[in-house]
Design a protein around this motif. Structure first.
Motif, PDB file in Angstrom:
ATOM      1  N   GLY A 163     -50.949  17.391   7.353  1.00  0.00           N
ATOM      2  CA  GLY A 163     -51.824  18.555   7.357  1.00  0.00           C
ATOM      3  C   GLY A 163     -51.106  19.879   7.172  1.00  0.00           C
ATOM      4  O   GLY A 163     -50.146  20.006   6.397  1.00  0.00           O
ATOM      5  N   GLN A 164     -51.547  20.884   7.926  1.00  0.00           N
ATOM      6  CA  GLN A 164     -51.010  22.225   7.803  1.00  0.00           C
ATOM      7  C   GLN A 164     -49.541  22.288   8.178  1.00  0.00           C
ATOM      8  O   GLN A 164     -48.777  23.068   7.596  1.00  0.00           O
ATOM      9  N   ASP A 165     -49.143  21.486   9.155  1.00  0.00           N
ATOM     10  CA  ASP A 165     -47.742  21.467   9.554  1.00  0.00           C
ATOM     11  C   ASP A 165     -46.864  21.043   8.390  1.00  0.00           C
ATOM     12  O   ASP A 165     -45.811  21.630   8.132  1.00  0.00           O
ATOM     13  N   TRP A 166     -47.302  20.022   7.645  1.00  0.00           N
ATOM     14  CA  TRP A 166     -46.536  19.577   6.474  1.00  0.00           C
ATOM     15  C   TRP A 166     -46.548  20.651   5.385  1.00  0.00           C
ATOM     16  O   TRP A 166     -45.510  20.949   4.786  1.00  0.00           O
ATOM     17  N   ARG A 167     -47.715  21.232   5.116  1.00  0.00           N
ATOM     18  CA  ARG A 167     -47.808  22.227   4.043  1.00  0.00           C
ATOM     19  C   ARG A 167     -46.908  23.423   4.327  1.00  0.00           C
ATOM     20  O   ARG A 167     -46.255  23.949   3.416  1.00  0.00           O
ATOM     21  N   TRP A 168     -46.866  23.857   5.577  1.00  0.00           N
ATOM     22  CA  TRP A 168     -46.030  24.998   5.951  1.00  0.00           C
ATOM     23  C   TRP A 168     -44.553  24.692   5.707  1.00  0.00           C
ATOM     24  O   TRP A 168     -43.816  25.502   5.122  1.00  0.00           O
ATOM     25  N   GLN A 169     -44.117  23.512   6.109  1.00  0.00           N
ATOM     26  CA  GLN A 169     -42.711  23.137   5.904  1.00  0.00           C
ATOM     27  C   GLN A 169     -42.396  22.975   4.417  1.00  0.00           C
ATOM     28  O   GLN A 169     -41.334  23.382   3.946  1.00  0.00           O
ATOM     29  N   HIS A 170     -43.333  22.396   3.690  1.00  0.00           N
ATOM     30  CA  HIS A 170     -43.126  22.193   2.253  1.00  0.00           C
ATOM     31  C   HIS A 170     -42.956  23.527   1.539  1.00  0.00           C
ATOM     32  O   HIS A 170     -42.092  23.674   0.657  1.00  0.00           O
ATOM     33  N   GLN A 171     -43.772  24.518   1.902  1.00  0.00           N
ATOM     34  CA  GLN A 171     -43.672  25.830   1.261  1.00  0.00           C
ATOM     35  C   GLN A 171     -42.326  26.487   1.544  1.00  0.00           C
ATOM     36  O   GLN A 171     -41.771  27.173   0.683  1.00  0.00           O
ATOM     37  N   ILE A 172     -41.799  26.270   2.727  1.00  0.00           N
ATOM     38  CA  ILE A 172     -40.502  26.855   3.069  1.00  0.00           C
ATOM     39  C   ILE A 172     -39.370  26.198   2.296  1.00  0.00           C
ATOM     40  O   ILE A 172     -38.458  26.857   1.796  1.00  0.00           O
TER      41      ILE A 172
ATOM     42  N   LEU B 297     -35.784  25.576  -2.408  1.00  0.00           N
ATOM     43  CA  LEU B 297     -34.389  25.122  -2.362  1.00  0.00           C
ATOM     44  C   LEU B 297     -34.132  23.979  -3.329  1.00  0.00           C
ATOM     45  O   LEU B 297     -32.975  23.666  -3.621  1.00  0.00           O
ATOM     46  N   PHE B 298     -35.211  23.345  -3.843  1.00  0.00           N
ATOM     47  CA  PHE B 298     -35.063  22.161  -4.680  1.00  0.00           C
ATOM     48  C   PHE B 298     -35.537  22.388  -6.109  1.00  0.00           C
ATOM     49  O   PHE B 298     -35.882  21.442  -6.806  1.00  0.00           O
ATOM     50  N   ARG B 299     -35.550  23.650  -6.535  1.00  0.00           N
ATOM     51  CA  ARG B 299     -35.858  23.932  -7.932  1.00  0.00           C
ATOM     52  C   ARG B 299     -34.696  23.499  -8.817  1.00  0.00           C
ATOM     53  O   ARG B 299     -33.539  23.513  -8.396  1.00  0.00           O
TER      54      ARG B 299
ATOM     55  N   ARG C 267     -21.819  31.958   3.635  1.00  0.00           N
ATOM     56  CA  ARG C 267     -21.845  30.738   2.840  1.00  0.00           C
ATOM     57  C   ARG C 267     -23.197  30.576   2.152  1.00  0.00           C
ATOM     58  O   ARG C 267     -24.215  31.098   2.613  1.00  0.00           O
ATOM     59  N   ASN C 268     -23.180  29.803   1.078  1.00  0.00           N
ATOM     60  CA  ASN C 268     -24.392  29.628   0.280  1.00  0.00           C
ATOM     61  C   ASN C 268     -24.765  28.155   0.194  1.00  0.00           C
ATOM     62  O   ASN C 268     -25.341  27.713  -0.789  1.00  0.00           O
ATOM     63  N   ASP C 269     -24.392  27.359   1.224  1.00  0.00           N
ATOM     64  CA  ASP C 269     -24.735  25.941   1.221  1.00  0.00           C
ATOM     65  C   ASP C 269     -26.208  25.777   1.580  1.00  0.00           C
ATOM     66  O   ASP C 269     -26.881  26.710   2.013  1.00  0.00           O
ATOM     67  N   LEU C 270     -26.714  24.545   1.401  1.00  0.00           N
ATOM     68  CA  LEU C 270     -28.133  24.300   1.617  1.00  0.00           C
ATOM     69  C   LEU C 270     -28.558  24.518   3.061  1.00  0.00           C
ATOM     70  O   LEU C 270     -29.681  24.946   3.325  1.00  0.00           O
ATOM     71  N   LEU C 271     -27.668  24.227   4.008  1.00  0.00           N
ATOM     72  CA  LEU C 271     -28.024  24.446   5.414  1.00  0.00           C
ATOM     73  C   LEU C 271     -28.251  25.935   5.677  1.00  0.00           C
ATOM     74  O   LEU C 271     -29.234  26.315   6.322  1.00  0.00           O
ATOM     75  N   THR C 272     -27.354  26.776   5.180  1.00  0.00           N
ATOM     76  CA  THR C 272     -27.517  28.219   5.368  1.00  0.00           C
ATOM     77  C   THR C 272     -28.814  28.702   4.731  1.00  0.00           C
ATOM     78  O   THR C 272     -29.551  29.504   5.314  1.00  0.00           O
TER      79      THR C 272
ATOM     80  N   PRO D  64     -49.521  15.121  -4.015  1.00  0.00           N
ATOM     81  CA  PRO D  64     -48.998  16.264  -3.262  1.00  0.00           C
ATOM     82  C   PRO D  64     -47.759  15.930  -2.449  1.00  0.00           C
ATOM     83  O   PRO D  64     -46.903  16.793  -2.237  1.00  0.00           O
ATOM     84  N   ARG D  65     -47.626  14.665  -2.016  1.00  0.00           N
ATOM     85  CA  ARG D  65     -46.509  14.304  -1.150  1.00  0.00           C
ATOM     86  C   ARG D  65     -45.406  13.583  -1.910  1.00  0.00           C
ATOM     87  O   ARG D  65     -44.622  12.840  -1.320  1.00  0.00           O
ATOM     88  N   ILE D  66     -45.319  13.830  -3.211  1.00  0.00           N
ATOM     89  CA  ILE D  66     -44.190  13.289  -3.959  1.00  0.00           C
ATOM     90  C   ILE D  66     -42.891  13.778  -3.320  1.00  0.00           C
ATOM     91  O   ILE D  66     -42.823  14.881  -2.773  1.00  0.00           O
ATOM     92  N   CYS D  67     -41.869  12.960  -3.346  1.00  0.00           N
ATOM     93  CA  CYS D  67     -40.592  13.308  -2.721  1.00  0.00           C
ATOM     94  C   CYS D  67     -40.104  14.674  -3.202  1.00  0.00           C
ATOM     95  O   CYS D  67     -39.958  14.902  -4.404  1.00  0.00           O
ATOM     96  N   ILE D  68     -39.863  15.568  -2.259  1.00  0.00           N
ATOM     97  CA  ILE D  68     -39.451  16.924  -2.616  1.00  0.00           C
ATOM     98  C   ILE D  68     -38.072  16.939  -3.260  1.00  0.00           C
ATOM     99  O   ILE D  68     -37.715  17.861  -3.984  1.00  0.00           O
ATOM    100  N   GLY D  69     -37.301  15.900  -3.008  1.00  0.00           N
ATOM    101  CA  GLY D  69     -35.952  15.823  -3.562  1.00  0.00           C
ATOM    102  C   GLY D  69     -35.858  14.996  -4.829  1.00  0.00           C
ATOM    103  O   GLY D  69     -34.751  14.597  -5.219  1.00  0.00           O
ATOM    104  N   ALA D  70     -36.989  14.728  -5.508  1.00  0.00           N
ATOM    105  CA  ALA D  70     -36.973  13.859  -6.689  1.00  0.00           C
ATOM    106  C   ALA D  70     -36.052  14.390  -7.785  1.00  0.00           C
ATOM    107  O   ALA D  70     -35.228  13.651  -8.337  1.00  0.00           O
ATOM    108  N   ALA D  71     -36.171  15.672  -8.122  1.00  0.00           N
ATOM    109  CA  ALA D  71     -35.316  16.246  -9.168  1.00  0.00           C
ATOM    110  C   ALA D  71     -33.855  16.219  -8.735  1.00  0.00           C
ATOM    111  O   ALA D  71     -32.956  15.916  -9.532  1.00  0.00           O
ATOM    112  N   PHE D  72     -33.608  16.539  -7.474  1.00  0.00           N
ATOM    113  CA  PHE D  72     -32.243  16.501  -6.936  1.00  0.00           C
ATOM    114  C   PHE D  72     -31.663  15.100  -7.108  1.00  0.00           C
ATOM    115  O   PHE D  72     -30.519  14.934  -7.553  1.00  0.00           O
TER     116      PHE D  72
END
Length: 447
Positions: free
Chosen positions: A85-94, A98-100, A220-225, A387-395
């Motif tokens: 639900g909304q919890d997932w959508r909020w995290q996905h938008q954030i 990072l995965f463009r 630093r410019n790593d993914l965690l930062t 909508p829930r395709i793996c966000i890291g697919a391109a990565f």
């Protein structure tokens, strides 16, 4: 449509513990939909048009089932993999920015370095030595994700994951079987205590690392930062600490295990297909005549990506997705009662007798651009769909392309003439008893 078939529960339970793929009836490989009375009641959906209904057209009626959260929630909490639900959508938008594609390709040097770490280890052994490729690929892909995500901070997490993986995987089948049968969470089961120990330990190590990152900020410019600084465009909120732990573990574990198994199965397939190995090698030499693979080379490695896609067709890293029917529904004239488990067996869809010609044969030409364009979007989906395709697919595809090209250019792989490795579903698709391959560095045999 044939009537739903009853399950032989004791027999299915034993099969499930050995390998959940074995519990999928043979009829599912031939029919668009197969219903089993249960318990539990299950509908296996394989027709691409029906898959689209479940994952896209009526996705709110078929939400992610609670099984995933029950089995993996102790480790991944309420992160992007397990939330709804909304919890997932909020995290996905954030997380999505990072995965463009443009963000990912700049990490190509780290991806190549991960492959080179495996090549270095193989170079120290005599030519033709047999290596556990599955273990080698796990180390190589963790080298990548830790250097992209956690520069200088991944050693303790990596060691903790290495020590806990065997215990955790051993308990997954029991945990999943109990969840499928809706047995009480408190009911004792083999491996439960060890799973909980490693979940708690891993989460504590990641939380300590995030805390240290907060207290000692740098440029630093790593993914965690980037993740720690990412904000919701609508609310300007950053992720709370617990969600950061959830998602760091999701990216670390889901990210490197899936790519490691993709590379493992691909190297095995190439070891059995010398003509495709030669085509791949020739393309790499044409596209990357000297120096390392870079982000600019990825889209030009067309044959390499065809091989990877065919490998993921035969051995999808995540072989099964599940949803459940939130209310009574109809699929292909089959009445689906509310609460029914809806299985989307990616492994079966990718080998379905009515969707593919000679479906068990390794043939990367299936993914030549003109042929790939003719397939339904819901016929080949190693990273899911909707909508829930793996966000890291391109990565994942970029990393696998850079690493495979680097590995094949440097080494030749040969499989022993024994029985084909059996794929086993343990969240990801693993080769039963590992993947031993003989490795010879090409510098020793001439390129």
């Amino acid at each position: 449509m044939p009537p739903p078939k009853p399950l032989n529960l004791p027999q299915s339970f034993i099969k499930f513990l050995r390998n959940p793929l074995l519990t999928i009836p043979e009829s599912v490989y031939h029919e668009p939909l197969a219903a089993l009375r249960g318990p539990p009641a299950i509908v296996w959906v394989t027709d691409p048009a029906l898959v689209k209904i479940v994952l896209v057209d009526h996705c709110d009626d078929f939400p992610q089932d609670p099984l995933l959260r029950r089995v993996l929630g102790g480790l991944f909490g309420n992160g992007i993999l397990t939330s709804e639900g909304q919890d997932w959508r909020w995290q996905h938008q954030i997380v999505a920015p990072l995965f463009r594609h443009g963000e990912i390709v700049r990490y190509a040097p780290a991806m190549v370095a991960g492959a080179e770490s495996a090549i270095k280890a193989w170079s120290a052994a005599p030519p033709g030595s047999t290596h556990a490729i599955d273990a080698d690929m796990l180390r190589a892909t963790y080298h990548v994700i830790s250097n992209i995500f956690l520069p200088g901070g991944g050693a303790l997490i990596g060691e903790t994951m290495k020590r806990g993986t065997a215990d955790y995987v051993e308990g997954i089948s029991w945990s999943t079987a109990y969840a499928v049968l809706s047995l009480p969470v408190w009911l004792p089961r083999p491996g439960r205590r060890r799973m909980r120990y490693w979940e708690t330990r891993l989460r504590a190590v990641v939380a300590d690392m995030i805390h240290a990152h907060h207290t000692s900020p740098d440029d630093r410019n790593d993914l965690l930062t980037l993740l720690l600084g990412a904000v919701d465009a609508e609310t300007s909120q950053t992720m709370p600490e617990e969600r950061l732990v959830d998602n760091v573990l999701t990216f670390l574990l889901a990210g490197h295990h899936t790519i490691a198994m993709t590379l493992t199965w691909t190297l095995y397939l190439l070891s059995r297909a010398p003509e495709w190995e030669a085509r791949v090698l020739e393309e790499i030499r044409q596209v990357v005549p000297s120096g390392p693979v870079t982000g600019e080379h990825i889209d030009k490695l067309v044959t390499v990506q065809q091989v990877l896609k065919e490998s993921m067709r035969l051995y999808p890293p995540l072989p099964v997705m599940t949803r459940y029917s939130a209310k009574d529904a109809e699929l292909a004239s089959e009445h689906i009662r509310a609460g029914t488990l809806v299985g989307l067996p990616i492994y079966v869809i990718h080998r379905h007798r009515k969707l593919w010609d000679d479906p068990d044969r390794f043939d990367p030409s299936r993914f030549a651009p003109e042929r790939e364009a003719s397939y339904s979007r819901y016929q080949f989906m190693p990273f899911g769909a909707g909508p829930r395709i793996c966000i890291g697919a391109a990565f994942a595809l970029i990393e696998a392309t850079a690493m495979l090209a680097t590995l094949v250019r440097a080494a030749r792989f040969e499989s022993t003439p024994v029985q084909e490795p059996m794929p086993v579903w343990r969240v990801v698709l693993l080769p039963k008893d590992g993947m031993p391959l003989q490795v010879t560095i090409r510098d020793r045999v001439g390129r």
